[in-house]
Design a protein around this motif. Sequence first.
Motif, mmCIF file in Angstrom:
data_model
loop_
_atom_site.group_PDB
_atom_site.id
_atom_site.type_symbol
_atom_site.label_atom_id
_atom_site.label_comp_id
_atom_site.label_asym_id
_atom_site.label_seq_id
_atom_site.Cartn_x
_atom_site.Cartn_y
_atom_site.Cartn_z
ATOM 1 N N THR A 142 0.850 -1.187 0.000
ATOM 2 C CA THR A 142 0.000 0.000 0.000
ATOM 3 C C THR A 142 0.886 1.238 0.000
ATOM 4 O O THR A 142 2.113 1.150 -0.088
ATOM 5 C CB THR A 142 -0.929 0.002 1.236
ATOM 6 N N LEU A 143 0.283 2.404 0.104
ATOM 7 C CA LEU A 143 0.994 3.644 0.372
ATOM 8 C C LEU A 143 0.921 3.909 1.871
ATOM 9 O O LEU A 143 -0.167 3.952 2.448
ATOM 10 C CB LEU A 143 0.368 4.816 -0.394
ATOM 11 N N GLU A 144 2.084 4.075 2.506
ATOM 12 C CA GLU A 144 2.135 4.279 3.956
ATOM 13 C C GLU A 144 2.104 5.773 4.270
ATOM 14 O O GLU A 144 3.136 6.409 4.493
ATOM 15 C CB GLU A 144 3.402 3.630 4.529
ATOM 16 N N PHE A 145 0.903 6.336 4.315
ATOM 17 C CA PHE A 145 0.773 7.765 4.583
ATOM 18 C C PHE A 145 1.230 8.127 5.996
ATOM 19 O O PHE A 145 1.691 9.244 6.236
ATOM 20 C CB PHE A 145 -0.670 8.211 4.359
ATOM 21 N N ASN A 146 1.132 7.179 6.916
ATOM 22 C CA ASN A 146 1.571 7.469 8.280
ATOM 23 C C ASN A 146 3.091 7.495 8.411
ATOM 24 O O ASN A 146 3.628 7.827 9.470
ATOM 25 C CB ASN A 146 0.979 6.461 9.265
ATOM 26 N N GLN A 147 3.778 7.134 7.325
ATOM 27 C CA GLN A 147 5.235 7.214 7.307
ATOM 28 C C GLN A 147 5.727 8.286 6.327
ATOM 29 O O GLN A 147 6.872 8.260 5.885
ATOM 30 C CB GLN A 147 5.828 5.857 6.935
ATOM 31 N N ALA A 148 4.856 9.211 5.972
ATOM 32 C CA ALA A 148 5.234 10.269 5.033
ATOM 33 C C ALA A 148 6.431 11.057 5.558
ATOM 34 O O ALA A 148 6.559 11.318 6.756
ATOM 35 C CB ALA A 148 4.056 11.196 4.793
ATOM 36 N N HIS A 182 5.577 24.406 1.349
ATOM 37 C CA HIS A 182 5.481 22.964 1.547
ATOM 38 C C HIS A 182 4.271 22.415 0.804
ATOM 39 O O HIS A 182 3.152 22.926 0.938
ATOM 40 C CB HIS A 182 5.364 22.611 3.029
ATOM 41 N N ALA A 183 4.505 21.358 0.026
ATOM 42 C CA ALA A 183 3.447 20.702 -0.747
ATOM 43 C C ALA A 183 2.959 19.477 0.017
ATOM 44 O O ALA A 183 3.724 18.531 0.247
ATOM 45 C CB ALA A 183 3.966 20.296 -2.123
ATOM 46 N N THR A 184 1.700 19.477 0.407
ATOM 47 C CA THR A 184 1.115 18.388 1.190
ATOM 48 C C THR A 184 0.564 17.291 0.293
ATOM 49 O O THR A 184 0.169 17.534 -0.850
ATOM 50 C CB THR A 184 -0.020 18.923 2.079
ATOM 51 N N HIS A 185 0.521 16.045 0.832
ATOM 52 C CA HIS A 185 -0.002 14.938 0.026
ATOM 53 C C HIS A 185 -1.524 14.963 -0.064
ATOM 54 O O HIS A 185 -2.095 14.463 -1.031
ATOM 55 C CB HIS A 185 0.484 13.589 0.539
ATOM 56 N N GLY A 186 -2.196 15.507 0.931
ATOM 57 C CA GLY A 186 -3.643 15.674 0.848
ATOM 58 C C GLY A 186 -4.474 14.466 1.200
ATOM 59 O O GLY A 186 -5.704 14.486 1.055
ATOM 60 N N TRP A 187 -3.852 13.380 1.690
ATOM 61 C CA TRP A 187 -4.605 12.179 2.018
ATOM 62 C C TRP A 187 -5.447 12.413 3.262
ATOM 63 O O TRP A 187 -4.947 12.908 4.282
ATOM 64 C CB TRP A 187 -3.660 11.010 2.228
ATOM 65 N N ALA A 188 -6.720 12.031 3.191
ATOM 66 C CA ALA A 188 -7.648 12.288 4.292
ATOM 67 C C ALA A 188 -8.125 11.011 4.977
ATOM 68 O O ALA A 188 -9.106 11.032 5.705
ATOM 69 C CB ALA A 188 -8.847 13.076 3.790
ATOM 70 N N GLY A 189 -7.447 9.905 4.740
ATOM 71 C CA GLY A 189 -7.793 8.653 5.407
ATOM 72 C C GLY A 189 -8.341 7.595 4.488
ATOM 73 O O GLY A 189 -7.947 6.425 4.558
ATOM 74 N N THR A 190 -9.250 7.966 3.594
ATOM 75 C CA THR A 190 -9.792 7.019 2.618
ATOM 76 C C THR A 190 -9.722 7.551 1.190
ATOM 77 O O THR A 190 -9.957 6.816 0.237
ATOM 78 C CB THR A 190 -11.265 6.678 2.936
ATOM 79 N N SER A 191 -9.416 8.814 1.047
ATOM 80 C CA SER A 191 -9.292 9.441 -0.276
ATOM 81 C C SER A 191 -8.522 10.745 -0.104
ATOM 82 O O SER A 191 -8.191 11.153 1.013
ATOM 83 C CB SER A 191 -10.667 9.716 -0.893
ATOM 84 N N TYR A 192 -8.244 11.399 -1.224
ATOM 85 C CA TYR A 192 -7.521 12.671 -1.190
ATOM 86 C C TYR A 192 -8.483 13.845 -1.045
ATOM 87 O O TYR A 192 -9.598 13.824 -1.581
ATOM 88 C CB TYR A 192 -6.707 12.864 -2.469
#
Length: 546
Positions: A78-84, A167-177
């Motif tokens: 998956t994509l590990e957003f919590n490890q951004a 700073h450019a944020t990834h925008g992930w909100a948990g289930t979608s961007y």
Amino acid sequence: MRERQRGENGMDVTRKPTRDLTCKVLALAFTLALTTACPGDDDDDDGNGPLGDPVTLSGTVTYDFVPAVYSPSTRRGTLEFNQAQKRPVRNAVVQVRQGTRVLVDGTTDQEGRYTLTYRPSGSGALTVVALAKTTQPEIQIEDNTDNNAIWALGGDITTTVTTKDLHATHGWAGTSYTASRRIAAPFAILDSMYTASRAFMDVRPVNFPLLKVNWSPNNVPQSGSKPQGRIGTSHFAFAENEIYVLGRDGVDTDEFDAHVIVHEWGHYFEANLSRADSPGGPHSSGDILDPRLAFGEGYGNALASILLPEPIYVDTMWSGSTLAAFGFDAESEPASTDDPKKGAFSEMSVFRLLYDLYDSGTNESHDRVSYDLGILYDVLVGPQKSTPALTTIGSFINGLNAQPGVSTADVYRLLAHYNIGSISSDFGDGDTPLRAIYTHVPGIPYTTEVPLVGGLDYNKREQNQYYVFTGTGRNMTLSASHASEDVGIEVFGQGRSLAESDINYTGTETVSIATQADARYVVVVYGFKETTGNYSPFPTLSITSQ
């Protein structure tokens, strides 16, 4: 006639203008809404007043990098957003603007830092903008669904502001961007390609041509109009010399799939500095491919693992409502092998072989080599580019063995592990199956039956046969024909494709070329027979000289 796909693009279209778009900026929600102008452009801003005092502005430009992870043992990822991670935007163009006018521009350093000194004029609003564009080499990320505007990140400033970080944020909100916060994507793509480019530039003097990369949140895995986002898949478009990247939330987003990004960059490298004779088209592990395709795809995967550097290749996508991934390990096969038919026709064999040529291999008895990136570069831009054969693992290995410091015995040991013979020529001598795809034409005129096998895609081994002939110094005509099946023909020489014909569903395909006396050429006859089994009768190849 079926549509063939060169590379992975599936759509060869006229190349679009590039350099005239350099100053167009697509402002991102949450940052700026800018009208575009280049330095020196006239505008309606109050910019004709006296110049103000010099102002020095400094800051750092960063973006959210999200790791794409995959476990070969569990086959999950998956994509590990919590490890951004917050990463610097390196070598990016930064501008101070007043209204629509660019007052000054510069670039970020390797830590993403910039310093600009400007003099305001008039009363227009001041902004600082970081473009998704590097200068050395020149890479720019554009929105193919918005008039090819370059993506950017910006913020308001005043003459009293001396420090401004972006700073450019990834925008992930948990289930979608969240669309307005999905700003990191073009900068992540830019940084992966910058990493790949700089890796070669650090070991050899390289002048990369301008690279345009097209990313949009509207880009979907459907074929059709690219300005509407229907790009088919992430791919390098050979005809345009540009890269397209998927971006549709909930379907397939490749901006953080660094291996995918660098794989496609590798095809750009082939097209501009090396050479690619691949027919393209569908492929997967376990396929017995045309060896040109096996090399091109295995090379792209290996290059990504080498340059990033990260041996586990990852590609994420949505599976229903779940963000999932697939991948493979460059270091070793999984217990349930993804390479059941090792050899020169397997992209997985080529992938791991090329990676083994680079990595240390200290724990592998079959791998006693570790050649630096400079040697691999020399092969790609030298013998691989100029080979009189076609670009397969055969031409690459024969070119590699000619490099100073390369141990042929150790290379052959490694080849044997992947069920490839001791290659001693560009045409695959030493590996019986690879050599068998080439047939030597003893003289002109020449007519023969072509032993193709149907029931497979046009880009598989059994649907292709190569014939090597010598030029006469006169025009030569080549024809491939079958009364009831669809066949095509393509001629290569002087390091490129010279002519191709794939017009009719049945009958004869004919090309004519001017030849140089005693120069070698290769003609490929390929077929589209959909039913399993040999063509009956076999297609016929005819070569004549005027």
